[in-house]
Design a protein around this motif. Sequence first.
Motif, PDB file in Angstrom:
ATOM      1  N   SER A   1       0.830  -1.198   0.000  1.00  0.00           N
ATOM      2  CA  SER A   1       0.000   0.000   0.000  1.00  0.00           C
ATOM      3  C   SER A   1       0.869   1.254   0.000  1.00  0.00           C
ATOM      4  O   SER A   1       2.062   1.214   0.310  1.00  0.00           O
ATOM      5  N   ARG A   2       0.251   2.366  -0.328  1.00  0.00           N
ATOM      6  CA  ARG A   2       0.977   3.641  -0.327  1.00  0.00           C
ATOM      7  C   ARG A   2       1.479   3.981   1.076  1.00  0.00           C
ATOM      8  O   ARG A   2       2.614   4.429   1.248  1.00  0.00           O
ATOM      9  N   ARG A   3       0.638   3.756   2.075  1.00  0.00           N
ATOM     10  CA  ARG A   3       1.028   4.073   3.447  1.00  0.00           C
ATOM     11  C   ARG A   3       2.256   3.264   3.865  1.00  0.00           C
ATOM     12  O   ARG A   3       3.180   3.789   4.481  1.00  0.00           O
ATOM     13  N   ARG A   4       2.251   1.990   3.510  1.00  0.00           N
ATOM     14  CA  ARG A   4       3.375   1.127   3.876  1.00  0.00           C
ATOM     15  C   ARG A   4       4.638   1.517   3.114  1.00  0.00           C
ATOM     16  O   ARG A   4       5.747   1.488   3.659  1.00  0.00           O
ATOM     17  N   LEU A   5       4.470   1.895   1.859  1.00  0.00           N
ATOM     18  CA  LEU A   5       5.610   2.313   1.051  1.00  0.00           C
ATOM     19  C   LEU A   5       6.208   3.608   1.591  1.00  0.00           C
ATOM     20  O   LEU A   5       7.433   3.733   1.729  1.00  0.00           O
ATOM     21  N   GLU A   6       5.367   4.569   1.910  1.00  0.00           N
ATOM     22  CA  GLU A   6       5.857   5.836   2.455  1.00  0.00           C
ATOM     23  C   GLU A   6       6.550   5.631   3.796  1.00  0.00           C
ATOM     24  O   GLU A   6       7.558   6.287   4.094  1.00  0.00           O
ATOM     25  N   SER A   7       6.025   4.716   4.603  1.00  0.00           N
ATOM     26  CA  SER A   7       6.645   4.429   5.894  1.00  0.00           C
ATOM     27  C   SER A   7       8.044   3.850   5.714  1.00  0.00           C
ATOM     28  O   SER A   7       8.994   4.253   6.397  1.00  0.00           O
ATOM     29  N   ALA A   8       8.186   2.910   4.777  1.00  0.00           N
ATOM     30  CA  ALA A   8       9.497   2.301   4.529  1.00  0.00           C
ATOM     31  C   ALA A   8      10.485   3.331   3.994  1.00  0.00           C
ATOM     32  O   ALA A   8      11.658   3.346   4.386  1.00  0.00           O
ATOM     33  N   MET A   9      10.021   4.198   3.104  1.00  0.00           N
ATOM     34  CA  MET A   9      10.900   5.238   2.568  1.00  0.00           C
ATOM     35  C   MET A   9      11.335   6.204   3.663  1.00  0.00           C
ATOM     36  O   MET A   9      12.487   6.644   3.706  1.00  0.00           O
ATOM     37  N   GLY A  10      10.402   6.527   4.560  1.00  0.00           N
ATOM     38  CA  GLY A  10      10.738   7.421   5.656  1.00  0.00           C
ATOM     39  C   GLY A  10      11.754   6.822   6.608  1.00  0.00           C
ATOM     40  O   GLY A  10      12.606   7.526   7.161  1.00  0.00           O
ATOM     41  N   GLN A  11      11.695   5.511   6.790  1.00  0.00           N
ATOM     42  CA  GLN A  11      12.638   4.837   7.684  1.00  0.00           C
ATOM     43  C   GLN A  11      14.006   4.659   7.040  1.00  0.00           C
ATOM     44  O   GLN A  11      15.033   4.792   7.708  1.00  0.00           O
ATOM     45  N   ARG A  12      14.030   4.352   5.744  1.00  0.00           N
ATOM     46  CA  ARG A  12      15.299   4.071   5.075  1.00  0.00           C
ATOM     47  C   ARG A  12      16.040   5.339   4.655  1.00  0.00           C
ATOM     48  O   ARG A  12      17.265   5.347   4.592  1.00  0.00           O
ATOM     49  N   HIS A  13      15.310   6.399   4.329  1.00  0.00           N
ATOM     50  CA  HIS A  13      15.927   7.648   3.848  1.00  0.00           C
ATOM     51  C   HIS A  13      16.946   7.347   2.745  1.00  0.00           C
ATOM     52  O   HIS A  13      18.132   7.639   2.858  1.00  0.00           O
ATOM     53  N   THR A  14      16.466   6.740   1.688  1.00  0.00           N
ATOM     54  CA  THR A  14      17.337   6.349   0.589  1.00  0.00           C
ATOM     55  C   THR A  14      16.764   6.832  -0.732  1.00  0.00           C
ATOM     56  O   THR A  14      15.550   7.011  -0.867  1.00  0.00           O
ATOM     57  N   GLN A  15      17.640   7.049  -1.698  1.00  0.00           N
ATOM     58  CA  GLN A  15      17.207   7.372  -3.053  1.00  0.00           C
ATOM     59  C   GLN A  15      17.289   6.145  -3.957  1.00  0.00           C
ATOM     60  O   GLN A  15      17.049   6.246  -5.157  1.00  0.00           O
ATOM     61  N   ASN A  16      17.620   5.011  -3.375  1.00  0.00           N
ATOM     62  CA  ASN A  16      17.792   3.772  -4.130  1.00  0.00           C
ATOM     63  C   ASN A  16      16.531   2.922  -4.001  1.00  0.00           C
ATOM     64  O   ASN A  16      16.226   2.411  -2.922  1.00  0.00           O
ATOM     65  N   LEU A  17      15.806   2.761  -5.089  1.00  0.00           N
ATOM     66  CA  LEU A  17      14.575   1.973  -5.055  1.00  0.00           C
ATOM     67  C   LEU A  17      14.838   0.497  -4.779  1.00  0.00           C
ATOM     68  O   LEU A  17      13.954  -0.216  -4.302  1.00  0.00           O
ATOM     69  N   ASP A  18      16.045   0.025  -5.069  1.00  0.00           N
ATOM     70  CA  ASP A  18      16.382  -1.364  -4.746  1.00  0.00           C
ATOM     71  C   ASP A  18      16.427  -1.577  -3.235  1.00  0.00           C
ATOM     72  O   ASP A  18      16.147  -2.674  -2.751  1.00  0.00           O
TER      73      ASP A  18
END
Length: 254
Positions: A156-173
């Motif tokens: 989901s979008r919420r889960r994706l945004e949460s993971a991005m917020g935790q990782r703070h990465t520009q690498n989609l891998d």
Amino acid sequence: IGTTDTEADGPDDVAIPQDEIQLLLEEGEKLVPGFRRARALRVWAGSRPLVKDDKADDADTREMSRAFALIDHKERDGVEHFLTITGGKFTTFRKMAEVTVDKMCAHLRTARRCTTAEEPLPDSGHHRFYWLGARLARREETLNDDQLICECELISRRRLESAMGQRHTQNLDDIRRTLRLAMGPCQGGFCIYRATGILHSVERLDYGAANSALLRFLQERWKGVRPILYGDQLRQARLDDWIFQGLLDVEHLT
């Protein structure tokens, strides 16, 4: 299915020969009749070090042990505070980490209780071990409450945004490794441009950085798809190509 095992000249020598793919398909057919007709999504190859075993033939790497070795360079070379962990495999990484950190603590004269065996795997929620149905169960609870970004992996979008917020990465891998983003049948064909847009927003990237993140991801996905382009996966690759080339013109993104 796999794996095959060949000696490599260097860690970057990770080519995927067609004869090995055919060998695995043939062996799979012996185990499960009809295996060859099943849709192959992706192939992969990697390098790993093996610990030298005096009992094994150097010409046959399959005879070498998959055990790991912890080298204390103070004991072997007289160099203090230097450890090397080598060998092993993915299924023993936790044990390798435990042994290494225990040795580090001994060097530092620090007594700490090891909690490796008690830490739950990522995404296991309240379950003691990873449960394959966890994502579907969570998704069914919020079917109408959240946008679905990756249909194949129920992200989901919420889960994706949460993971991005935790990782703070520009690498989609990095996000793929965390959530399995784009690891389903379409291999990112329908979700990765959505995820790139969300990454652009969450990490406040400029358009150039977002485009670069998308291109790097597509290039990595292509490495594993290209060797098995036949049947349904070839049709999927053509559809993905129409999306990324025909609609997004990704080769000319800057």
